[in-house]
Design an enzyme around this catalytic site. Structure first.
Site, PDB file in Angstrom:
ATOM      1  N   ILE A 155       9.214  -5.890   5.587  1.00 24.03           N
ATOM      2  CA  ILE A 155       9.580  -5.380   4.252  1.00 24.03           C
ATOM      3  C   ILE A 155       9.495  -3.853   4.234  1.00 24.03           C
ATOM      4  CG2 ILE A 155       8.981  -5.406   1.791  1.00 24.03           C
ATOM      5  CD1 ILE A 155       7.902  -8.285   2.265  1.00 24.03           C
ATOM      6  N   ASP A 174       0.652   2.671   9.548  1.00 29.13           N
ATOM      7  CA  ASP A 174       0.329   1.271   9.843  1.00 29.13           C
ATOM      8  C   ASP A 174      -0.677   1.249  10.982  1.00 29.13           C
ATOM      9  OD1 ASP A 174       0.302  -1.538  10.303  1.00 29.13           O
ATOM     10  OD2 ASP A 174       2.347  -1.673   9.569  1.00 29.13           O
ATOM     11  N   ALA A 233       3.556  -5.630  -3.497  1.00 27.97           N
ATOM     12  CA  ALA A 233       2.902  -6.416  -2.445  1.00 27.97           C
ATOM     13  C   ALA A 233       1.881  -7.415  -3.012  1.00 27.97           C
ATOM     14  CB  ALA A 233       2.263  -5.471  -1.437  1.00 27.97           C
ATOM     15  N   ARG A 234       0.694  -6.945  -3.343  1.00 30.42           N
ATOM     16  CA  ARG A 234      -0.339  -7.814  -3.908  1.00 30.42           C
ATOM     17  C   ARG A 234      -1.169  -7.016  -4.906  1.00 30.42           C
ATOM     18  NH1 ARG A 234       2.155 -11.480  -2.656  1.00 30.42           N
ATOM     19  NH2 ARG A 234       1.622 -13.336  -1.450  1.00 30.42           N
ATOM     20  N   ASP A 258       5.048  -4.840  -9.414  1.00 28.78           N
ATOM     21  CA  ASP A 258       5.637  -6.181  -9.459  1.00 28.78           C
ATOM     22  C   ASP A 258       4.553  -7.235  -9.292  1.00 28.78           C
ATOM     23  OD1 ASP A 258       7.969  -7.904  -9.609  1.00 28.78           O
ATOM     24  OD2 ASP A 258       7.611  -8.356  -7.485  1.00 28.78           O
ATOM     25  N   GLU A 263      -2.582 -11.708 -12.297  1.00 30.21           N
ATOM     26  CA  GLU A 263      -1.264 -12.262 -12.641  1.00 30.21           C
ATOM     27  C   GLU A 263      -1.176 -13.790 -12.661  1.00 30.21           C
ATOM     28  OE1 GLU A 263       0.898 -10.581  -9.120  1.00 30.21           O
ATOM     29  OE2 GLU A 263       1.674 -12.615  -8.894  1.00 30.21           O
ATOM     30  N   HIS A 296       6.390 -10.331 -10.744  1.00 36.74           N
ATOM     31  CA  HIS A 296       6.465 -10.796  -9.344  1.00 36.74           C
ATOM     32  C   HIS A 296       7.857 -11.355  -9.031  1.00 36.74           C
ATOM     33  CE1 HIS A 296       3.459 -11.968  -5.986  1.00 36.74           C
ATOM     34  NE2 HIS A 296       4.651 -11.797  -5.463  1.00 36.74           N
TER      35      HIS A 296
HETATM   36  C1  COI Z   1       5.178 -14.003  -1.059  1.00 43.51           C
HETATM   37  O1  COI Z   1       6.098 -14.445  -0.374  1.00 43.51           O
HETATM   38  O2  COI Z   1       4.011 -14.047  -0.637  1.00 43.51           O
HETATM   39  C2  COI Z   1       5.438 -13.465  -2.385  1.00 43.51           C
HETATM   40  O3  COI Z   1       4.736 -12.613  -2.832  1.00 43.51           O
HETATM   41  C3  COI Z   1       6.553 -14.050  -3.179  1.00 43.51           C
HETATM   42  C4  COI Z   1       6.078 -15.217  -3.983  1.00 43.51           C
HETATM   43  C5  COI Z   1       5.938 -14.885  -5.417  1.00 43.51           C
HETATM   44  C6  COI Z   1       7.049 -16.353  -3.866  1.00 43.51           C
END
Ligand code: COI
Length: 332
Positions: A155, A174, A233-234, A258, A263, A296
């Protein structure tokens, strides 16, 4: 061979049916998530295909083992909600889909950056009130900026290509350097160097125990004034309270989120009206002109959803037939 697919949404169902028909394999699709209440539905199946944000708990994984279900294939990339100890203890074989569409997330991330740079939220808000003036929202061009990309997996690399297409300078960090990117001299050796140079931080790391809240007050203090933060990402990678403080002080000039640390149970739900969203901090973030919150959805494209379903089913079939698969996740 029989596979059970949990948590299948309406938009996924046609892709499940398409795969089952083309492969001649029985797939039972249920809308229910894999929980302690539903795990027994897996009895008699050779594998389970799953996607959910709720945890795959030790109890659920132990029960799958008791039922003789040895294979679990995630339809997504992140594995942070899987109980790693239980997987190791039971020997459950787990796959993910590491590349269902890196472009989906990269394209969305850059879209949000463009919206922030062009102040589209401010213009839309003012236009809704009949104000069609330009000032004060003069924009900044992406080609004049340096973007710091944290994590250069698929990504991150897809995002880099797009940033470069816009003419931005990219610096990257990285722990595991990509050999092709390394040749370009784009990598910096430390996050501090990236923070010092970047006008925009584009975060593409997986969530681990080690990088919890990596973007916090200490990190923000090392960044340029007015830096823009992009997190597709997270949620756990970013300390939301520290971000709010940095937005208040102007240290951070804008953010596109996002993902959000609280969440689960909120994103992809309908609360009927804004006030009913059950998270005041999130609502305050959503109300800011210089913050874009999306539920998300960076991944949510037709290409990605089809690939998530069908690559996961392929992985599960491979596990059942051979005991291993291309995308086996190691929890060591
Ligand atoms: C993932 O693929 O880990 C994502 O963050 C997308 C998910 C909401 C389907």
């Amino acid at each position: 061979m029989k596979i059970i697919a949990y948590g299948i949404r309406d938009d996924e169902r046609p892709y499940v049916d398409e795969w089952a028909q083309s492969q001649g394999i029985e797939v039972k699709a249920t809308g229910e998530l894999l929980t302690e209440d539903t795990v027994d539905q897996a009895a008699g199946f050779d594998g389970a295909v799953v996607y959910q944000q709720k945890p795959y708990t030790a109890t659920v994984i132990d029960r799958l083992a008791e039922l003789g279900v040895k294979n679990m294939s995630l339809r997504n990339v992140g594995v942070d909600n899987v109980d790693a100890e239980a997987v190791k203890r039971t020997g459950l074989r787990v796959t993910n889909v590491p590349a269902y569409s890196p472009a989906a997330i990269a394209e969305f991330t850059v879209t949000e950056l463009m919206r922030l740079l062009r102040h589209t939220k401010q213009f839309e808000r003012r236009q809704a009130k009949g104000d069609l003036r330009w000032a004060p929202d003069i924009a900044t061009e992406l080609n004049t900026l340096t973007v710091g990309v944290i994590a250069t997996g698929r990504i991150g690399r897809a995002a880099i290509q797009i940033y470069q297409g816009f003419g931005a300078k990219v610096v990257a960090y990285d722990v595991f350097k990509n050999p092709e990117l390394e040749k370009t001299g784009m990598y910096v050796d430390t996050l501090d160097e990236l923070y010092a140079q970047a006008d925009v931080i584009s975060l593409h790391a997986p969530a681990t125990k080690e990088n919890y809240h990596m973007l916090n007050a200490a990190a923000f203090s090392k960044m340029k004034d007015g830096v823009i933060i992009l997190n597709p990402a997270r949620g756990d990678l970013l300390d939301t309270d520290d971000l709010i403080a940095a937005l208040d002080s102007g240290k951070v000039g804008g953010a596109a989120l996002d993902v959000y640390e609280g969440e689960v149970g909120i994103f992809n739900a309908d609360f009927g009206q804004f006030d009913a969203i059950p998270d005041d901090r999130l609502k305050r973030l959503m109300s800011r002109d210089n913050v874009l919150v999306s539920p998300h959805i960076a991944f949510y494209t037709k290409t990605a959803v089809r690939n998530m379903v069908q690559f996961a089913l392929n992985n599960n079939r491979q596990l059942i037939e051979t005991g291993t698969a291309d995308n086996v996740v190691s929890f060591d």
